[in-house]
Design a protein around this motif. Structure first.
Motif, mmCIF file in Angstrom:
data_model
loop_
_atom_site.group_PDB
_atom_site.id
_atom_site.type_symbol
_atom_site.label_atom_id
_atom_site.label_comp_id
_atom_site.label_asym_id
_atom_site.label_seq_id
_atom_site.Cartn_x
_atom_site.Cartn_y
_atom_site.Cartn_z
ATOM 1 N N LEU A 267 29.560 40.729 39.564
ATOM 2 C CA LEU A 267 30.867 41.132 40.067
ATOM 3 C C LEU A 267 31.864 39.990 39.962
ATOM 4 C CD1 LEU A 267 32.713 43.133 41.525
ATOM 5 C CD2 LEU A 267 31.774 42.315 43.695
ATOM 6 N N HIS A 268 31.433 38.780 40.299
ATOM 7 C CA HIS A 268 32.327 37.627 40.246
ATOM 8 C C HIS A 268 32.813 37.383 38.816
ATOM 9 C CE1 HIS A 268 33.245 33.267 39.924
ATOM 10 N NE2 HIS A 268 33.839 33.486 41.089
ATOM 11 N N GLU A 269 31.872 37.448 37.849
ATOM 12 C CA GLU A 269 32.263 37.222 36.461
ATOM 13 C C GLU A 269 33.213 38.314 35.974
ATOM 14 O OE1 GLU A 269 31.708 34.593 34.655
ATOM 15 O OE2 GLU A 269 30.665 33.706 36.375
ATOM 16 N N ALA A 270 32.956 39.567 36.390
ATOM 17 C CA ALA A 270 33.827 40.668 35.977
ATOM 18 C C ALA A 270 35.238 40.469 36.516
ATOM 19 C CB ALA A 270 33.261 41.996 36.484
ATOM 20 N N VAL A 271 35.354 40.063 37.770
ATOM 21 C CA VAL A 271 36.673 39.855 38.376
ATOM 22 C C VAL A 271 37.367 38.663 37.724
ATOM 23 C CG1 VAL A 271 37.837 39.169 40.500
ATOM 24 C CG2 VAL A 271 36.068 40.923 40.567
ATOM 25 N N GLU A 272 36.620 37.555 37.541
ATOM 26 C CA GLU A 272 37.220 36.356 36.971
ATOM 27 C C GLU A 272 37.705 36.589 35.539
ATOM 28 O OE1 GLU A 272 37.345 32.708 38.126
ATOM 29 O OE2 GLU A 272 37.712 34.045 39.820
ATOM 30 N N GLN A 273 36.996 37.438 34.781
ATOM 31 C CA GLN A 273 37.335 37.638 33.379
ATOM 32 C C GLN A 273 38.198 38.879 33.148
ATOM 33 O OE1 GLN A 273 33.726 37.447 30.998
ATOM 34 N NE2 GLN A 273 32.855 35.901 32.373
ATOM 35 N N SER A 274 38.558 39.577 34.220
ATOM 36 C CA SER A 274 39.343 40.802 34.077
ATOM 37 C C SER A 274 40.747 40.496 33.562
ATOM 38 C CB SER A 274 39.433 41.506 35.438
ATOM 39 O OG SER A 274 40.276 42.633 35.344
ATOM 40 N N SER A 275 41.252 41.416 32.734
ATOM 41 C CA SER A 275 42.630 41.278 32.245
ATOM 42 C C SER A 275 43.637 41.819 33.251
ATOM 43 C CB SER A 275 42.775 42.022 30.914
ATOM 44 O OG SER A 275 42.467 43.400 31.086
ATOM 45 N N TYR A 289 42.226 34.987 47.810
ATOM 46 C CA TYR A 289 41.642 34.858 46.482
ATOM 47 C C TYR A 289 42.566 35.514 45.464
ATOM 48 C CZ TYR A 289 38.848 35.849 42.357
ATOM 49 O OH TYR A 289 38.421 35.948 41.057
ATOM 50 N N ALA A 290 42.640 34.911 44.283
ATOM 51 C CA ALA A 290 43.337 35.517 43.145
ATOM 52 C C ALA A 290 42.587 35.103 41.892
ATOM 53 C CB ALA A 290 44.792 35.064 43.079
ATOM 54 N N ASN A 291 42.444 36.039 40.951
ATOM 55 C CA ASN A 291 41.715 35.691 39.733
ATOM 56 C C ASN A 291 42.647 34.991 38.746
ATOM 57 O OD1 ASN A 291 43.260 37.856 38.881
ATOM 58 N ND2 ASN A 291 41.604 38.800 37.692
ATOM 59 N N PRO A 292 42.108 34.406 37.662
ATOM 60 C CA PRO A 292 42.936 33.650 36.711
ATOM 61 C C PRO A 292 44.099 34.450 36.128
ATOM 62 C CG PRO A 292 40.627 33.155 36.355
ATOM 63 C CD PRO A 292 40.667 34.275 37.350
ATOM 64 N N GLN A 293 43.963 35.793 36.000
ATOM 65 C CA GLN A 293 45.043 36.593 35.435
ATOM 66 C C GLN A 293 46.294 36.540 36.311
ATOM 67 O OE1 GLN A 293 45.060 37.948 32.470
ATOM 68 N NE2 GLN A 293 47.122 38.759 32.711
ATOM 69 N N PHE A 294 46.110 36.281 37.613
ATOM 70 C CA PHE A 294 47.252 36.156 38.526
ATOM 71 C C PHE A 294 48.180 35.042 38.053
ATOM 72 C CE2 PHE A 294 49.264 34.026 42.107
ATOM 73 C CZ PHE A 294 49.865 35.076 42.788
ATOM 74 N N VAL A 296 48.478 33.919 35.028
ATOM 75 C CA VAL A 296 49.111 34.342 33.771
ATOM 76 C C VAL A 296 50.287 35.276 34.061
ATOM 77 C CG1 VAL A 296 48.762 35.589 31.612
ATOM 78 C CG2 VAL A 296 46.959 34.076 32.487
ATOM 79 N N SER A 297 50.096 36.208 35.002
ATOM 80 C CA SER A 297 51.115 37.223 35.274
ATOM 81 C C SER A 297 52.295 36.682 36.056
ATOM 82 C CB SER A 297 50.490 38.394 36.049
ATOM 83 O OG SER A 297 49.455 38.993 35.304
ATOM 84 N N THR A 298 52.038 35.761 37.009
ATOM 85 C CA THR A 298 53.099 35.334 37.938
ATOM 86 C C THR A 298 53.667 33.958 37.650
ATOM 87 O OG1 THR A 298 51.580 34.294 39.505
ATOM 88 C CG2 THR A 298 51.944 36.668 39.728
ATOM 89 N N GLY A 299 52.895 33.129 36.939
ATOM 90 C CA GLY A 299 53.333 31.764 36.716
ATOM 91 C C GLY A 299 52.972 30.824 37.848
ATOM 92 N N TYR A 300 52.460 31.360 38.948
ATOM 93 C CA TYR A 300 52.033 30.518 40.070
ATOM 94 C C TYR A 300 50.596 30.066 39.851
ATOM 95 C CZ TYR A 300 56.112 31.897 42.851
ATOM 96 O OH TYR A 300 57.382 32.093 43.323
ATOM 97 N N ALA A 301 50.337 28.757 40.033
ATOM 98 C CA ALA A 301 48.974 28.257 39.970
ATOM 99 C C ALA A 301 48.182 28.830 41.146
ATOM 100 C CB ALA A 301 48.955 26.729 40.019
ATOM 101 N N LEU A 302 46.894 28.978 40.930
ATOM 102 C CA LEU A 302 46.060 29.558 41.980
ATOM 103 C C LEU A 302 46.124 28.713 43.252
ATOM 104 C CD1 LEU A 302 42.903 30.602 39.913
ATOM 105 C CD2 LEU A 302 44.845 32.013 40.605
#
Length: 373
Positions: A267-275, A289-294, A296-302
Motif C-alpha cells: 500500500l505504501h509503495e502504491a501511494v508513494e508511486q501514484s500519479s 502526510y502527502a505523497n510525492p505527487q503533491f 509536483v502538483s502544488t509546488g510546495y515541498a513535502l
C-alpha cells in the motif's frame, strides 16, 4: 507436594516423611519460589501479550524464570536420585556387615544373636520406610513435572527442549499437530525447509559457544505443501553444572504480522508511486502526510506542507459555501466529491478533481481525512 516434602504430613495422596537431606530440602524450596515466580510472570506476560514484543523486559524475565524452573526441577530430581542411590548402597553395606556380625555372634552366644536379629528387624523396617518414602518423593516429582507440562501445553507459544544435535527431547502441544510422543526423538531440522537449516544451525552454535540467548526469524514447514509458518524463536542454553548439554526453544508465530507488513509495504509503495495527489490530514484538517505527487502538483515541498492546512492552496476564486458544504459532508462521515480551483506556490492556478473521505477509528469516530486528487 513441596510442602509435604519439606515438613512431612498428610494430604490426599497419603502420609509424607519430611526430607532429611539438606541439599534436597534447599532445592525443593528453590523450586517452590521459582514456580510462584513462573506462575506470576506467565500471567503478566499473557496480560501484556499485545506489548510483550521480542526482547521486551517481560519477555526476557519470562525466559529467565522459565529456564531457571526447568533447571531447578532437573537439579532437584538428580540430587534426590543420588541421595537414594547413596542410601541404597549404605543399606547394602549395612546388611553385609550385620550378617557377618550375626554369624560371629552366633558362634559366640545364641542370646546375642537373638537380640541382634530383633534390632536388625527394627532397623530394616525403618530403612524400608525411608526408601519407600523417597520413592514416593520421586513419584511426586514426576507428578510435578506432569503439572509443569500441563502449564506449558496451555501456552500459545511453541516450547521445545533439544540436545546438542537438535534432537527434540520435549515439545508442548501448541508446537505440533501430532502428539508430543510422536515428535520426541525426531530432529528439529526435519521441520525446517532446507534453505533455513543454516539459520538454525548458526544460532545453535552461537548458544553453545557463548551461552547467550539467540533470537532468529525463520520458517517452519514447507511452502510448497501450503504449511509455511513464520516464527520468531528465542534459543537459550540448558546446562548440567557448567556444561551446556542442550537448548530450550520458545517460538512465536509471527505469520499474520508478516502478512500485514507486506500489505502495508504494498500500500505504501502504491501511494508513494501514484500519479494522483494523496493527502492525509488529522481531524482538524492539518496535513500529516502527502505523497510525492503533491509536490509536483502544488509546488510546495513535502516538508513545507506537513502541519499546514490545505487552505494554503485556496485561490479565493470559489465561494465559501462550497467549502462549508464540503466540511459538513465529510464531518458527517460521508465522502465529498468535487473540483477545486487551487493556487500553486508560484501563484499559478490549476483545476483538480478531488475525492475526500473521513477515516474512522474502531469506535466510529473521525480521526483523519484522506483526499485523492
Amino acid at each position: 507436594y513441596a510442602e509435604a516434602m519439606l515438613s512431612g504430613g498428610k494430604n490426599q495422596e497419603g502420609v509424607f516423611v519430611a526430607l532429611r537431606d539438606p541439599r534436597s530440602r534447599k532445592l525443593v524450596r528453590k523450586v517452590q519460589t521459582e514456580l510462584k515466580k513462573f506462575r506470576k510472570i506467565t500471567a503478566q506476560r499473557w496480560d501484556a501479550k499485545e506489548t510483550s514484543a521480542v526482547g521486551s523486559d517481560i519477555d526476557q524475565r519470562y525466559d529467565g524464570v522459565f529456564s531457571k524452573v526447568i533447571q531447578l526441577a532437573d537439579d532437584t530430581e538428580t540430587n534426590i536420585q543420588k541421595s537414594i542411590a547413596v542410601e541404597t548402597a549404605r543399606f547394602h553395606q549395612l546388611i553385609v556387615l550385620e550378617i557377618l556380625g550375626v554369624l560371629a555372634l552366633f558362634v559366640l552366644v545364641a542370646w546375642a544373636v537373638r537380640r541382634y536379629v530383633r534390632q536388625l528387624a527394627t532397623h530394616t523396617e525403618e530403612l524400608q520406610r525411608e526408601v519407600t518414602e523417597r520413592a514416593r518423593v520421586e513419584e511426586d516429582l514426576l507428578g510435578s513435572k506432569a503439572k509443569l507440562r500441563s502449564v506449558l501445553d496451555t501456552i500459545p507459544d511453541f516450547v521445545l527442549s533439544v540436545d546438542c544435535e537438535g534432537t527434540i527431547l520435549f515439545i508442548n502441544r501448541s508446537a505440533t499437530a501430532q502428539t508430543p510422543d510422536q515428535v520426541v526423538g525426531t530432529s528439529t531440522y526435519d521441520y525446517l525447509p532446507p534453505d533455513h537449516h543454516h539459520i538454525f544451525q548458526e544460532a545453535m552454535e552461537a548458544v553453545f559457544q557463548t551461552g547467550q540467548v539467540q533470537t532468529i526469524d525463520h520458517i517452519l514447514g514447507n511452502a510448497e505443501a501450503g504449511s509455511e509458518t513464520w516464527l520468531t524463536s528465542r534459543i537459550g542454553p540448558v546446562r548440567n553444572g557448567t556444561t551446556i548439554v542442550g537448548a530450550t526453544i520458545v517460538s512465536t508465530d509471527v505469520s499474520e504480522g508478516r502478512r500485514r507488513e507486506k500489505k502495508l509495504r504494498t500500500l505504501h509503495e502504491a501511494v508513494e508511486q501514484s500519479s494522483s495527489t494523496i493527502v492525509i490530514t488529522d481531524a482538524d484538517g492539518n496535513i500529516e502526510y502527502a505523497n510525492p505527487q503533491f509536490e509536483v502538483s502544488t509546488g510546495y515541498a513535502l516538508e513545507e506542507a506537513y502541519g499546514q492546512n490545505p487552505r494554503v492552496l485556496k485561490s479565493g476564486k470559489q465561494s465559501p459555501a462550497m467549502y462549508k458544504e464540503l466540511w459538513a459532508t465529510v464531518s458527517s462521515g460521508k465522502e465529498w466529491r468535487g473540483e477545486f480551483l487551487n493556487q500553486r506556490k508560484d501563484g499559478t492556478l490549476y483545476w483538480e478533481t478531488a475525492w475526500i473521505s473521513p477515516i474512522l477509528d474502531a469506535h466510529g469516530r473521525i480521526v483523519q481525512y484522506v483526499a485523492v486528487k
